[in-house]
Design an enzyme around this catalytic site. Structure first.
Site, PDB file in Angstrom:
ATOM      1  N   LYS A  53       0.854  -1.190   0.000  1.00  0.00           N
ATOM      2  CA  LYS A  53       0.000   0.000   0.000  1.00  0.00           C
ATOM      3  C   LYS A  53       0.889   1.239   0.000  1.00  0.00           C
ATOM      4  CE  LYS A  53      -4.058   0.377   0.508  1.00  0.00           C
ATOM      5  NZ  LYS A  53      -5.131   0.524  -0.493  1.00  0.00           N
ATOM      6  N   HIS A  94     -11.999  -6.956  -3.902  1.00  0.00           N
ATOM      7  CA  HIS A  94     -11.433  -5.895  -3.078  1.00  0.00           C
ATOM      8  C   HIS A  94     -11.621  -6.206  -1.595  1.00  0.00           C
ATOM      9  CE1 HIS A  94     -11.864  -1.685  -1.289  1.00  0.00           C
ATOM     10  NE2 HIS A  94     -10.608  -1.743  -1.699  1.00  0.00           N
TER      11      HIS A  94
END
Length: 399
Positions: free
Chosen positions: A171, A299
């Protein structure tokens, strides 16, 4: 069989340490749990993201559309809610999904079948997942920080060694361009044979994303997720970078799916059961992806066991499952379901629950603790300032 009562509970569950992303940092997360009761005694569980606004929307707008209906009549209830997203956007879709998932849970319990059997049948018993690598701020006691390149690689190595992950997702969007490229090279050198993904949460300008994309070509990313904001910018970038582009931010519903395909903005779409308005809509997404030869993955938005079970059941029934799914399971410090059903294996998978419906049940003590935590902490919005970047407010194309 009719839906007779709907209970809505706001809960809060902490992360292992405050996770950092381009929108700020979060030490805990607000979720919503729904319990949908039928007149013959069945109870379906649903979960969704969002806080008090979404909960109020469920109670005032969505629940009346479901009450009195047969839980098997999902498309009828979704039809009633057609205009909800027009007026309430993503919060509306998340509100619908909470009750829709609970209806699927009821259907499975009524028929004595795991949900995957109602979605076409079980094609696999275990679902692969990716190791999700966040930068973290330290907890109040000083533990849990992941800041330096060495800490990033050490954390990834610990997860791979413990759980056998074959895919790593980093991330980004929280450090400098140079630092994040350094981190990605370090991950590639440490794990030469594993698949790598990079997701800066659409915070980069097209110019920055292009520069980084050319480096990521050398690093051999599996895919480059949401480097820029919107279908138009993604389409421009896709023409200039030799990497698959993935999204959960520019193709966000069936309408934007048509736009994204027409513009050629993405190669992989990360369907989100809750942000797309439920299981039925993600099934429709899967059919479109198959027809137009787009990649489909799922997701993760910090879901707990109920939401995780929904993804497992869907993935079990997908004909093509070329990607390891996202999950926050290694970042969450709490849960609301009973132990022994949702757990990572030592080879990067989670087993699909065998019980009827979603195959999970609430743990009364954990559920009560999570509700008490919400009463104490309140809503945690999408934006919460990252103390490591004090005063920095996220905007599109900020880096």
């Amino acid at each position: 069989m009719k839906i007779s009562r709907i209970d809505v509970s706001l809960i809060s569950v902490r992360f292992v340490a405050p996770i950092r992303w381009s929108g700020g940092a979060n030490e805990d997360w607000t979720r919503i749990i729904v319990e949908v009761h039928t007149d013959d005694g069945l109870v379906g569980l649903g979960e969704t993201l969002g806080g008090s606004v979404t909960a109020q929307l469920i109670e005032s707008e969505i629940a009346p559309m479901f009450l009195g209906e047969n839980p098997f009549h999902v498309e009828k209830m979704l039809s009633k809610a057609t205009f909800v997203p027009l007026y309430y956007g993503k919060a509306g879709l998340c509100a619908i999904a909470a009750l829709e998932v609970a209806c699927w849970d009821i259907m499975g319990k009524a028929t004595g079948q795991p949900l995957c059997n109602l979605l076409g049948g079980r094609l696999r018993d275990e679902i692969p997942f990716a190791a999700y690598i966040y930068h973290r701020n330290a907890n109040r006691d000083g533990t849990g920080e992941i800041d330096t390149t060495e800490q990033v690689v050490d954390h990834a190595r610990a997860l791979v060694e413990r759980h056998g992950f074959t895919t790593i997702k980093y991330k980004g969007g929280v450090k400098s361009e140079r630092d994040e490229i350094t981190n990605m090279w370090a991950l590639r050198e440490a794990f030469p044979d594993l698949k790598l993904r990079f997701d800066p949460q659409a915070i980069y300008s097209p110019a920055t994303a292009l520069r980084m994309g050319h480096v990521f070509e050398e690093i051999r990313l599996e895919y480059y997720e949401d480097p820029v904001w919107g279908n138009v910018a993604m389409a421009r970038l896709r023409q200039q970078v030799r990497l698959p582009l993935a999204t959960n931010m520019c193709v966000i519903d069936l309408d934007s799916l048509a736009e994204g395909h027409q513009l050629g903005s993405v190669d992989v779409i990360l369907g989100d059961i809750f942000e797309w308005g439920g299981i039925a809509n993600v099934k429709k997404l899967g059919a479109v992806c198959e027809a137009f030869q787009l990649g489909l993955n799922f997701h993760s938005a910090g879901e707990l066991g109920i939401g995780q079970a929904a993804y497992l059941q869907m993935a079990a029934a997908c004909q093509a499952l070329p990607f390891a799914l996202d999950t926050h399971i290694t970042e969450l410090a709490g849960e609301v379901i009973t132990d022994g059903v949702i757990a990572l294996t030592d080879h990067g998978t989670i087993r699909v629950p065998d019980g009827p419906g979603l195959g999970v049940s609430l743990d009364p003590d954990r559920f009560a603790e999570a509700k008490e935590a919400y009463a104490r902490l309140g809503d945690k919005s999408v934006y919460e300032e990252d103390e490591a970047r004090a005063g920095v407010i996220p905007v599109k194309s900020m880096l």
